[in-house]
Design a protein around this motif. Structure first.
Motif, mmCIF file in Angstrom:
data_model
loop_
_atom_site.group_PDB
_atom_site.id
_atom_site.type_symbol
_atom_site.label_atom_id
_atom_site.label_comp_id
_atom_site.label_asym_id
_atom_site.label_seq_id
_atom_site.Cartn_x
_atom_site.Cartn_y
_atom_site.Cartn_z
ATOM 1 N N GLU A 94 102.798 68.081 78.869
ATOM 2 C CA GLU A 94 103.755 67.156 79.468
ATOM 3 C C GLU A 94 104.577 66.509 78.368
ATOM 4 O O GLU A 94 104.028 65.986 77.384
ATOM 5 C CB GLU A 94 103.030 66.078 80.277
ATOM 6 N N SER A 131 107.767 64.424 84.410
ATOM 7 C CA SER A 131 108.062 63.694 85.642
ATOM 8 C C SER A 131 109.086 62.633 85.294
ATOM 9 O O SER A 131 108.944 61.926 84.287
ATOM 10 C CB SER A 131 106.798 63.043 86.210
ATOM 11 N N ASP A 161 109.787 66.527 89.384
ATOM 12 C CA ASP A 161 108.905 67.196 88.432
ATOM 13 C C ASP A 161 109.644 68.415 87.899
ATOM 14 O O ASP A 161 110.112 69.253 88.682
ATOM 15 C CB ASP A 161 107.599 67.625 89.092
#
Length: 203
Positions: A94, A131, A161
């Motif tokens: 991420e 996100s 996302d």
């Protein structure tokens, strides 16, 4: 690595270090409410000591972060980018970015994004996810830069996302720096309008 920016200045892109904690707190204080909201998806006027410890003490393998600094004032952070590997999917991580308002539109964000992509490939990561608020087009575009084109976007109301599949092309930051030295750019029109509006308000 030194990377030319579109306004004629240069940024040094380097790994973050524990010694950057105080500089990171000062950097956070320069951010507007909108920029903080885009980065953290909520209000966060200050970084706690726990925040800075987590953000600066990275292991370089599963948690990687880079900063852009002013070579003339190396204590001045211009932007930060990082990724954290998913424990249950080691080929994915991420990612998140933030650039100080006065430097948005100068190419700092793109340089940080490509640096993250290079470091991800070196460590066996092939997908970077994020996100973000649905209106945060700047971050979405940085994911497109990392992917070298289209990204997968899952729209979830007020948030999106995004997944960028990384092209298997190492050394893209060096190539970007070389291109910018050959063909200097200019600040984006969005940045010009934002800067002009703030100048008018301040006056």
């Amino acid at each position: 690595m030194f990377v030319p920016l579109h306004d004629g200045s240069t940024a040094l892109i380097r790994p973050i270090a524990p010694e950057d904690a105080a500089a990171l707190r000062r950097f956070h204080w320069t951010l507007s409410e909108d920029t903080i909201r885009n980065r953290f998806m909520s209000a966060k006027p200050n970084l706690t000591s726990g925040d800075t410890r987590y953000l600066c003490r990275v292991d370089g393998v599963d948690h990687v972060a880079v900063v852009a600094v002013d070579p003339q004032r190396p204590e001045a952070i211009l932007g930060v980018a990082r990724w954290v590997r998913y424990p249950d999917a080691p080929h994915r991580a991420e990612a998140a970015f933030v650039v100080t308002d006065r430097m948005q539109g100068t190419g700092v964000g793109s340089a940080l994004a490509i640096a993250l992509a290079d470091l991800a490939l070196e460590r066996g990561i092939t997908e970077l996810t994020g996100s973000m608020l649905a209106d945060n087009l700047g971050s979405e575009n940085l994911f497109r830069r990392m992917a070298g084109g289209d990204v997968a976007v899952k729209r979830m109301g007020i948030t999106n996302d995004v997944t960028a599949v990384l092209p298997q092309r190492p050394g893209r930051l060096a190539a970007m720096a070389a291109r910018r030295r050959m063909r200097p750019g200019v600040r984006t029109e969005t940045h010009r309008r934002r800067h002009a509006w703030r100048h008018a308000v301040a006056a």
